[in-house]
Write an enzyme that holds these catalytic residues in place. Structure first.
Site, mmCIF file in Angstrom:
data_model
loop_
_atom_site.group_PDB
_atom_site.id
_atom_site.type_symbol
_atom_site.label_atom_id
_atom_site.label_comp_id
_atom_site.label_asym_id
_atom_site.label_seq_id
_atom_site.Cartn_x
_atom_site.Cartn_y
_atom_site.Cartn_z
ATOM 1 N N PRO A 1 0.813 -1.220 0.000
ATOM 2 C CA PRO A 1 0.000 0.000 0.000
ATOM 3 C C PRO A 1 0.851 1.277 0.000
ATOM 4 C CG PRO A 1 -0.097 -1.114 2.134
ATOM 5 C CD PRO A 1 0.543 -2.063 1.180
ATOM 6 N N HIS A 2 0.683 2.079 -1.017
ATOM 7 C CA HIS A 2 1.466 3.310 -1.117
ATOM 8 C C HIS A 2 0.725 4.347 -1.938
ATOM 9 C CE1 HIS A 2 2.498 1.328 -4.945
ATOM 10 N NE2 HIS A 2 2.812 2.524 -5.406
ATOM 11 N N SER A 3 1.126 5.589 -1.754
ATOM 12 C CA SER A 3 0.602 6.686 -2.558
ATOM 13 C C SER A 3 1.780 7.530 -3.015
ATOM 14 C CB SER A 3 -0.421 7.506 -1.757
ATOM 15 O OG SER A 3 -0.092 7.553 -0.386
#
Ligand SMILES: [Zn+2]
Length: 306
Positions: free
Chosen positions: A137-139
């Site tokens: 999970p990353h942005s």
């Protein structure tokens, strides 16, 4: 033929659309959905990422959220926000406090990258159809040296509307959504989530604070907590109604120099990728969707309340 040097590539001016095209050949080497064992974002594998630029410490030596330069950067100001040490964590299934930590990281890195960029974009891709290349999970937060045509046009529209009507266009749009409630997905004392009257994609949702202001990075901790809870609930509703669809989340906020503009209002835009844009969209730029916002809002509203 107007060009500008670009981090490892080139910006080319499209005279037809009066917009920039980014040529980023270095992005072609990005990993694609590597296995968990080879995940560069899991704790203990940080030798696989450039040195971190920021972290939200956890208990002990660990971290809760961290930022690192993007190894396949679009610009020299392009960072990855690693949202959790847990490979299988997700915004839709995390706690409200964990999601608030992620939004706080977006604010922090936005402020850090802003002084040297014309605009900073914050976005999250989820699922292959939304352009994801790694499952952890990353942005992403990227500073761009130019304003896009879309941003320039929106600035001008918002400014003109405020001058002619004495109020924000965004305030009128929220008021219209609240007036009959048919497009409301969620509302509390701080934030509202609604389906836009003229959506760009089926099941699009906008999340806005009641107290409109231009700069996302200046939102209070209380607003961020409320926005985080709302975003988590909306993403969980999309998941339960549509089976974990691909989506993009974009922070729509003031470009540099417009942080106090009375005519702007920040928002989060959630755009599910359910339909592939086809020839008509390409020819005209006009989105075609097969689900009305009144229908999608009713389904999501029920799911959020469940
Ligand atoms: Zn991982």
């Amino acid at each position: 033929m107007t060009t500008r040097p670009w981090h490892g590539g080139e910006l080319r001016w499209n005279a037809e659309t009066e917009d920039w095209t980014i040529l980023a050949p270095g992005r072609g080497g990005r990993p694609h959905r590597v296995t968990r064992a080879a995940c560069p974002f899991c704790p203990g594998t940080s030798q696989d990422t450039p040195p971190e630029t920021w972290r939200l410490p956890g208990d002990g030596p660990g971290w809760r959220v961290r930022a690192v330069p993007n190894r396949y950067a679009l610009s020299d100001k392009h960072e990855i926000v690693i949202e959790s040490p847990r490979h299988d964590w997700d915004l839709a299934t995390g706690t409200d406090a964990e999601v608030a930590d992620v939004l706080g990281a977006w604010q922090h890195r936005h402020r850090a990258l802003r002084p040297s960029a014309a605009q900073v974009v914050v976005f999250r891709n989820h699922g292959p159809a939304a352009g994801i290349s790694l499952d952890h999970p990353h942005s992403q937060v990227a500073g761009l040296p130019v304003l896009s045509a879309g941003t320039r046009r929106e600035l001008e529209t918002a400014r003109t509307h405020h001058r002619d009507h004495g109020r924000r266009l965004a305030d009128e749009q929220l008021e219209a959504a609240l007036s009959d409630g048919k497009r409301i997905v969620f509302a509390d004392d701080h934030v509202v989530a609604y389906a836009p009257f003229a959506q760009v994609a089926a099941y699009e949702v906008r999340i806005v604070p009641h107290r409109a202001h231009a700069d996302f990075a200046a939102a209070t901790a209380e607003e961020i907590r409320a926005t985080a809870g709302c975003l988590r609930a909306v993403l969980a509703a999309l998941r339960s109604e549509l089976g974990d669809p691909a989506y993009n989340v974009v922070v729509r906020t003031a470009p540099r120099g417009y942080e106090s503009a009375p005519f702007l209002a920040w928002s989060l835009q959630v755009v599910p990728r359910l339909e592939i844009p086809a020839g008509l969209e390409l020819a005209t730029g006009v989105p075609v969707t097969t689900v009305t916002p009144e229908h999608s809002a009713a389904r999501l509203r029920t799911a959020v309340a469940a």
